[in-house]
Design a protein around this motif. Structure first.
Motif, short mmCIF file in Angstrom:
data_model
loop_
_atom_site.label_atom_id
_atom_site.label_comp_id
_atom_site.label_asym_id
_atom_site.label_seq_id
_atom_site.Cartn_x
_atom_site.Cartn_y
_atom_site.Cartn_z
N LEU A 10 0.71 -1.30 0.33
CA LEU A 10 0.65 0.01 0.19
C LEU A 10 1.14 1.37 -0.08
O LEU A 10 0.60 2.02 -0.22
CB LEU A 10 -0.46 0.57 1.54
CG LEU A 10 -2.45 0.47 1.05
CD1 LEU A 10 -3.02 0.73 -0.12
CD2 LEU A 10 -3.25 0.38 2.76
N THR A 11 2.47 1.08 0.97
CA THR A 11 2.82 2.06 0.54
C THR A 11 3.67 2.64 -0.63
O THR A 11 3.84 3.36 -1.08
CB THR A 11 3.74 2.11 2.46
OG1 THR A 11 2.72 2.77 3.33
CG2 THR A 11 4.36 3.13 2.29
N ARG A 12 4.41 1.28 -0.60
CA ARG A 12 5.66 1.51 -2.20
C ARG A 12 5.32 -0.25 -2.41
O ARG A 12 4.95 -1.42 -1.81
CB ARG A 12 6.71 1.07 -1.22
CG ARG A 12 7.21 1.95 -0.88
CD ARG A 12 8.96 1.90 -0.50
NE ARG A 12 9.26 0.46 0.45
CZ ARG A 12 8.36 0.45 2.11
NH1 ARG A 12 8.81 1.57 2.18
NH2 ARG A 12 9.61 -0.39 2.20
N CYS A 13 4.51 0.37 -3.62
CA CYS A 13 4.24 -1.51 -4.94
C CYS A 13 5.29 -1.55 -5.53
O CYS A 13 5.26 -0.89 -6.62
CB CYS A 13 2.44 -1.18 -5.69
SG CYS A 13 2.08 -2.27 -6.38
N GLY A 14 6.13 -2.80 -5.49
CA GLY A 14 7.64 -2.71 -5.88
C GLY A 14 6.70 -2.90 -7.74
O GLY A 14 5.89 -4.39 -8.38
N VAL A 15 7.45 -2.50 -8.96
CA VAL A 15 7.39 -3.28 -10.24
C VAL A 15 8.05 -3.20 -10.81
O VAL A 15 9.09 -2.41 -10.82
CB VAL A 15 6.24 -2.00 -11.03
CG1 VAL A 15 4.88 -1.84 -10.46
CG2 VAL A 15 6.90 -0.22 -10.88
N PRO A 38 0.62 7.38 3.41
CA PRO A 38 -0.19 6.85 4.64
C PRO A 38 -1.77 8.56 4.82
O PRO A 38 -2.38 7.93 5.76
CB PRO A 38 0.72 6.59 6.02
CG PRO A 38 1.67 6.49 5.42
CD PRO A 38 2.27 6.53 3.81
N ALA A 39 -0.89 9.18 4.46
CA ALA A 39 -2.03 10.28 5.02
C ALA A 39 -3.68 10.53 4.29
O ALA A 39 -4.37 11.05 4.73
CB ALA A 39 -1.45 11.55 4.66
N GLU A 40 -2.90 10.12 2.89
CA GLU A 40 -4.00 9.40 1.88
C GLU A 40 -5.62 8.87 2.20
O GLU A 40 -5.05 7.51 2.92
CB GLU A 40 -3.86 9.48 0.98
CG GLU A 40 -3.10 10.58 -0.04
CD GLU A 40 -2.92 10.56 -0.97
OE1 GLU A 40 -2.48 9.13 -1.96
OE2 GLU A 40 -2.54 11.33 -2.25
N PRO A 41 -6.18 9.17 2.44
CA PRO A 41 -7.67 7.73 2.38
C PRO A 41 -7.22 6.68 1.33
O PRO A 41 -7.08 6.80 0.91
CB PRO A 41 -9.08 9.05 1.83
CG PRO A 41 -8.68 10.11 1.78
CD PRO A 41 -7.72 10.13 0.98
N ILE A 42 -8.04 5.75 2.10
CA ILE A 42 -7.31 4.14 1.91
C ILE A 42 -8.20 4.57 0.04
O ILE A 42 -7.03 4.27 -1.17
CB ILE A 42 -7.99 3.04 2.43
CG1 ILE A 42 -7.26 1.85 1.76
CG2 ILE A 42 -9.14 2.99 2.77
CD1 ILE A 42 -5.91 1.12 2.52
N GLN A 43 -9.34 4.65 0.23
CA GLN A 43 -9.13 4.89 -1.32
C GLN A 43 -8.65 5.32 -2.32
O GLN A 43 -8.76 4.82 -4.18
CB GLN A 43 -11.00 4.73 -1.69
CG GLN A 43 -11.19 6.15 -1.47
CD GLN A 43 -11.60 6.77 0.29
OE1 GLN A 43 -11.14 5.98 0.98
NE2 GLN A 43 -11.97 7.81 1.13
N GLN A 44 -7.68 6.32 -1.99
CA GLN A 44 -7.42 7.70 -3.06
C GLN A 44 -6.02 6.36 -3.19
O GLN A 44 -5.10 6.84 -4.87
CB GLN A 44 -7.04 9.37 -2.31
CG GLN A 44 -6.49 9.57 -3.29
CD GLN A 44 -7.43 9.43 -4.70
OE1 GLN A 44 -8.15 10.48 -4.63
NE2 GLN A 44 -6.34 9.12 -6.08
N ARG A 45 -5.30 5.81 -1.92
CA ARG A 45 -4.09 5.31 -2.47
C ARG A 45 -4.36 4.59 -3.34
O ARG A 45 -3.40 3.98 -3.95
CB ARG A 45 -3.59 4.72 -0.65
CG ARG A 45 -3.18 6.03 0.14
CD ARG A 45 -2.72 5.88 1.53
NE ARG A 45 -1.82 5.00 1.24
CZ ARG A 45 -0.80 3.96 2.06
NH1 ARG A 45 -1.73 4.13 3.58
NH2 ARG A 45 -0.31 3.88 2.16
N LEU A 46 -5.39 3.73 -3.50
CA LEU A 46 -5.64 2.23 -4.32
C LEU A 46 -5.78 2.97 -5.54
O LEU A 46 -6.12 1.81 -6.54
CB LEU A 46 -6.66 1.90 -4.16
CG LEU A 46 -6.62 0.47 -2.72
CD1 LEU A 46 -8.17 0.26 -1.70
CD2 LEU A 46 -5.61 -0.32 -2.58
N VAL A 47 -6.65 4.01 -5.71
CA VAL A 47 -6.91 4.38 -7.08
C VAL A 47 -5.52 4.76 -7.05
O VAL A 47 -5.20 4.84 -8.83
CB VAL A 47 -7.50 5.86 -7.31
CG1 VAL A 47 -6.87 6.06 -8.35
CG2 VAL A 47 -9.00 5.73 -6.71
N THR A 48 -3.89 5.05 -7.07
CA THR A 48 -3.04 6.13 -7.10
C THR A 48 -2.78 4.71 -7.80
O THR A 48 -1.60 4.70 -8.74
CB THR A 48 -2.55 6.35 -5.74
OG1 THR A 48 -3.23 7.76 -5.81
CG2 THR A 48 -1.12 6.73 -6.44
#
Length: 193
Positions: A10-15, A38-48
């Motif tokens: 969630l914080t770092r997604c390796g690619v 981590p300061a963003e809402p979970i839904q925004q993090r998933l969109v990112t």
């Protein structure tokens, strides 16, 4: 074969993208991490994460996607974020009709280092050696994504060939059964005449 490896987080997604085939040297195409705050809402993090993965798929057009299989850890908040990021990875690949393989951490470690209990430094060192890099990719999530792609090239190709052989064998069996039914029906028709 070009494989996009994804180490979900969630914080770092390796690619990482690797080109190659079994028995030949593999080539690094690109590697990085998709970061969220981590300061963003979970839904925004998933969109990112979704947008980042879509961008990688657009740019590199892989033949397959390899994702680390999520397993239970002691920290439930970590496992939830990892599982959510993994789900996003599966969805973006499925939308494009790409084959997706899930590899366990121990399977990946064993494939690249020879030991399913290798630590992150050992995996990074072996990724560096296999891809003939000057230094291990940083952070470890990036190296793990490459290790997933390497594992899939080495193991996924064999699995795909086995599946293809199974499909061909099944088609031959079904054709033989159909021919037997047709011959039996013809024989029954002749006996009624």
């Amino acid at each position: 074969m070009r494989v996009l490896g994804i180490d979900p987080g969630l914080t770092r997604c390796g690619v990482g993208v690797v080109d190659g085939t079994v028995g030949r040297p593999l080539t690094l195409v690109d590697v990085n991490v998709i970061r969220t705050s981590p300061a963003e809402p979970i839904q925004q993090r998933l969109v990112t994460i979704e947008r980042g993965l879509d961008a990688w798929l657009d740019e590199f057009e892989p033949d397959a996607v390899a994702v680390e299989r999520v397993f239970a850890r002691s920290d439930s908040s970590t496992i939830m974020g990892t599982a959510q990021a993994s789900g996003i990875a599966l969805v973006v690949a499925a939308r494009r009709g790409l084959p997706v393989a899930l590899h366990t951490p121990s399977e990946v470690k064993a494939a690249v280092s020879g030991s399913g209990r290798a630590n992150k430094a050992q995996v990074g060192a072996m990724v560096t050696r296999i891809l003939r890099l000057d230094a291990p990719p940083k952070p470890a999530d990036a190296a793990d994504a490459l290790a997933l792609a390497i594992t899939h090239v080495w193991r996924g190709g064999a699995v795909a060939r086995i599946e293809e052989a199974r499909i061909i064998a099944q088609a031959r069996i079904e054709a033989a059964q159909k021919a037997q039914r047709k011959a039996a029906a013809a024989a029954a028709a002749r006996s009624r005449q």
